[in-house]
Design a protein around this motif. Structure first.
Motif, PDB file in Angstrom:
ATOM      1  N   MET A 145       1.966   3.654  -3.100  1.00  0.00           N
ATOM      2  CA  MET A 145       2.788   2.897  -2.165  1.00  0.00           C
ATOM      3  C   MET A 145       2.042   2.796  -0.841  1.00  0.00           C
ATOM      4  N   GLU A 146       1.922   1.581  -0.333  1.00  0.00           N
ATOM      5  CA  GLU A 146       1.279   1.344   0.955  1.00  0.00           C
ATOM      6  C   GLU A 146       2.145   0.370   1.744  1.00  0.00           C
ATOM      7  N   ALA A 147       2.773   0.875   2.804  1.00  0.00           N
ATOM      8  CA  ALA A 147       3.596   0.035   3.690  1.00  0.00           C
ATOM      9  C   ALA A 147       4.596  -0.804   2.906  1.00  0.00           C
ATOM     10  N   SER A 148       5.388  -0.151   2.072  1.00  0.00           N
ATOM     11  CA  SER A 148       6.455  -0.748   1.262  1.00  0.00           C
ATOM     12  C   SER A 148       5.932  -1.669   0.155  1.00  0.00           C
ATOM     13  N   VAL A 149       4.630  -1.643  -0.093  1.00  0.00           N
ATOM     14  CA  VAL A 149       4.042  -2.430  -1.173  1.00  0.00           C
ATOM     15  C   VAL A 149       3.578  -1.477  -2.265  1.00  0.00           C
ATOM     16  N   ARG A 150       4.058  -1.704  -3.481  1.00  0.00           N
ATOM     17  CA  ARG A 150       3.605  -0.873  -4.604  1.00  0.00           C
ATOM     18  C   ARG A 150       2.304  -1.449  -5.149  1.00  0.00           C
ATOM     19  N   ILE A 151       1.274  -0.625  -5.193  1.00  0.00           N
ATOM     20  CA  ILE A 151      -0.050  -1.037  -5.629  1.00  0.00           C
ATOM     21  C   ILE A 151      -0.312  -0.499  -7.033  1.00  0.00           C
ATOM     22  N   GLU A 152      -0.545  -1.402  -7.985  1.00  0.00           N
ATOM     23  CA  GLU A 152      -0.920  -1.003  -9.337  1.00  0.00           C
ATOM     24  C   GLU A 152      -2.378  -1.390  -9.569  1.00  0.00           C
ATOM     25  N   ARG A 153      -3.175  -0.423  -9.989  1.00  0.00           N
ATOM     26  CA  ARG A 153      -4.607  -0.655 -10.203  1.00  0.00           C
ATOM     27  C   ARG A 153      -4.933  -0.619 -11.697  1.00  0.00           C
ATOM     28  N   ALA A 154      -5.936  -1.407 -12.081  1.00  0.00           N
ATOM     29  CA  ALA A 154      -6.369  -1.483 -13.482  1.00  0.00           C
ATOM     30  C   ALA A 154      -5.177  -1.745 -14.405  1.00  0.00           C
ATOM     31  N   LEU A 155      -4.368  -2.710 -14.047  1.00  0.00           N
ATOM     32  CA  LEU A 155      -3.143  -3.012 -14.797  1.00  0.00           C
ATOM     33  C   LEU A 155      -3.477  -3.855 -16.030  1.00  0.00           C
TER      34      LEU A 155
END
Length: 218
Positions: free
Chosen positions: A55-65
């Motif tokens: 989570m970064e500043a209310s943004v959910r970050i998904e990597r290598a999705l």
């Protein structure tokens, strides 16, 4: 809907757009060589893949999705997908170079967006290409024209995979930065092809019978 061998890798779209022969070497012949550019690109992608989610500043970050499209027969993964508070889904493709417009990057990102639309039953209208060398993004709008071109290339890649064909070399400025130049040998093959056609120009036809090929003479 698709046989296993009919699925197209999302990464193949960028390869085909850049050079169909490069795409065939990688995805038909299973040839891949490392050079400075591929090593730098792999390092940039490794950083993007270090964590599964955050989570970064209310943004959910998904990597290598993982991504797929049953409609188009696509499979691959996204470097980064941002799930924003307003419901927007925003794919981000990592590249190691400097910020510049490259249609093959845009086509690859567009394919990721189409997969996300099908998987999540949403609209994905915009994404970005992130350039690691300059730490800057370039936003890409997924226009109808870009989507149509992406689907056209997917169909051509599938046709090439089914036929197992190898497009001819072009031997132009793209070859200087290609990691597969040694395997492709574009200068050697181009000279050979030119010499063959030049020789045919000066071989007269006799009694309507065309010159036999080198294979037939042997």
């Amino acid at each position: 809907m698709w046989a296993d061998h009919d699925y197209v890798m999302i990464s193949a779209i960028e390869h085909y757009s850049y050079c169909p022969r490069q795409c065939a070497l990688i995805h038909v012949e299973q040839v891949f060589d490392e050079n400075m550019f591929t090593l730098r690109g792999r390092a940039a992608h490794t950083r993007a893949d270090q964590s599964a989610g955050a989570m970064e500043a209310s943004v959910r970050i998904e990597r290598a999705l993982p991504l797929w499209s049953d409609r188009l027969g696509l499979v691959g993964r996204a470097d980064v997908v941002e799930f924003r508070a307003d419901g927007t889904v925003y794919p981000v493709e990592y590249k190691h170079g400097v910020r510049r417009v490259k249609i093959h990057d845009d086509l690859q990102l567009c394919a990721q967006a189409v997969c996300l639309e099908e998987m999540l039953d949403i609209s994905v209208l915009v994404g970005a290409v992130y350039y690691h060398s300059t730490h800057r993004r370039r936003e890409v709008v997924f226009t109808p024209e870009l989507r149509a071109e992406m689907e056209r290339i997917v169909a051509r890649i599938r046709q090439m995979q089914r036929a197992g064909t190898m497009p001819p070399p072009w031997n132009d400025s793209r070859c200087r930065h290609c990691s597969l130049a040694d395997a492709c040998m574009p200068d050697v093959l181009e000279r050979s092809r030119f010499a063959y056609h030049l020789r045919r120009l000066y071989v007269p036809e006799a009694s309507g019978v065309l010159e036999r090929s080198d294979e037939e003479r042997e």
